[in-house]
Motif scaffolding. Structure first.
Motif, mmCIF file in Angstrom:
data_model
loop_
_atom_site.group_PDB
_atom_site.id
_atom_site.type_symbol
_atom_site.label_atom_id
_atom_site.label_comp_id
_atom_site.label_asym_id
_atom_site.label_seq_id
_atom_site.Cartn_x
_atom_site.Cartn_y
_atom_site.Cartn_z
ATOM 1 N N GLY A 263 9.173 20.685 -5.278
ATOM 2 C CA GLY A 263 10.452 20.641 -4.588
ATOM 3 C C GLY A 263 10.385 19.986 -3.222
ATOM 4 N N SER A 264 9.192 19.691 -2.743
ATOM 5 C CA SER A 264 9.077 19.032 -1.443
ATOM 6 C C SER A 264 9.000 17.523 -1.652
ATOM 7 N N LYS A 265 9.112 16.799 -0.582
ATOM 8 C CA LYS A 265 9.036 15.337 -0.659
ATOM 9 C C LYS A 265 7.646 14.838 -0.295
ATOM 10 N N GLN A 266 6.688 15.751 -0.293
ATOM 11 C CA GLN A 266 5.312 15.385 0.007
ATOM 12 C C GLN A 266 4.748 14.565 -1.150
ATOM 13 N N ARG A 267 3.946 13.571 -0.804
ATOM 14 C CA ARG A 267 3.309 12.738 -1.831
ATOM 15 C C ARG A 267 1.819 13.050 -1.857
ATOM 16 N N MET B 222 0.843 -1.179 0.000
ATOM 17 C CA MET B 222 0.000 0.000 0.000
ATOM 18 C C MET B 222 0.885 1.238 0.000
ATOM 19 N N ASN B 223 0.494 2.239 -0.762
ATOM 20 C CA ASN B 223 1.256 3.483 -0.842
ATOM 21 C C ASN B 223 0.847 4.440 0.257
ATOM 22 N N ASP B 224 1.786 5.229 0.698
ATOM 23 C CA ASP B 224 1.508 6.264 1.696
ATOM 24 C C ASP B 224 1.548 7.625 1.014
ATOM 25 N N TYR B 225 0.547 8.456 1.322
ATOM 26 C CA TYR B 225 0.470 9.804 0.767
ATOM 27 C C TYR B 225 0.302 10.793 1.902
ATOM 28 N N ASN B 226 0.852 11.978 1.707
ATOM 29 C CA ASN B 226 0.665 13.046 2.679
ATOM 30 C C ASN B 226 -0.685 13.718 2.503
ATOM 31 N N TYR B 227 -1.145 13.779 1.252
ATOM 32 C CA TYR B 227 -2.424 14.420 0.935
ATOM 33 C C TYR B 227 -3.172 13.572 -0.076
ATOM 34 N N ARG C 92 -4.081 25.436 -7.490
ATOM 35 C CA ARG C 92 -3.606 26.440 -6.534
ATOM 36 C C ARG C 92 -2.833 25.770 -5.397
ATOM 37 N N PHE C 93 -3.137 24.536 -5.147
ATOM 38 C CA PHE C 93 -2.530 23.780 -4.055
ATOM 39 C C PHE C 93 -1.179 23.177 -4.469
ATOM 40 N N LEU C 94 -1.103 22.657 -5.672
ATOM 41 C CA LEU C 94 0.072 21.906 -6.103
ATOM 42 C C LEU C 94 1.367 22.705 -6.233
ATOM 43 N N PRO C 95 1.373 23.952 -6.731
ATOM 44 C CA PRO C 95 2.660 24.650 -6.858
ATOM 45 C C PRO C 95 3.419 24.791 -5.553
ATOM 46 N N GLY C 96 2.732 24.905 -4.442
ATOM 47 C CA GLY C 96 3.409 24.998 -3.149
ATOM 48 C C GLY C 96 4.101 23.702 -2.766
ATOM 49 N N MET C 97 3.780 22.631 -3.452
ATOM 50 C CA MET C 97 4.360 21.335 -3.135
ATOM 51 C C MET C 97 5.609 21.038 -3.966
#
Length: 77
Positions: free
Chosen positions: A24-28, A1-6, A17-22
């Motif tokens: 360069g981050s390691k958020q999934r 199973m995959n883990d996601y932050n959002y 509007r949400f994605l550009p802030g992500m």
């Protein structure tokens, strides 16, 4: 199973509007979309929203002008 932050349901304009802030981050992020990616407006048009926005702007402006040349403010039915 995959883990996601959002987990985002739907891929409409609000997601973009949400994605550009992500970047360069390691958020999934998992975006769940049942139809065309991007939502209704980019793929099928969103005239009803545009028409209502125009009508509501006129109504709000007429309320501000009441007593300054406007006898009765416009109302949306």
């Amino acid at each position: 199973m995959n883990d996601y932050n959002y987990v985002v349901i739907g891929s409409g304009p609000s997601v973009f509007r949400f994605l550009p802030g992500m970047q360069g981050s390691k958020q999934r992020i998992l975006v769940v979309e049942a139809n065309d990616f991007g939502g209704i407006c980019p793929n099928a048009g969103c005239e009803p929203k545009i028409f209502f926005e125009g009508a509501s702007k006129i109504s709000l402006l007429s309320q501000k002008l009441t007593g300054r040349g406007m006898a009765n403010p416009a109302k949306i039915n």
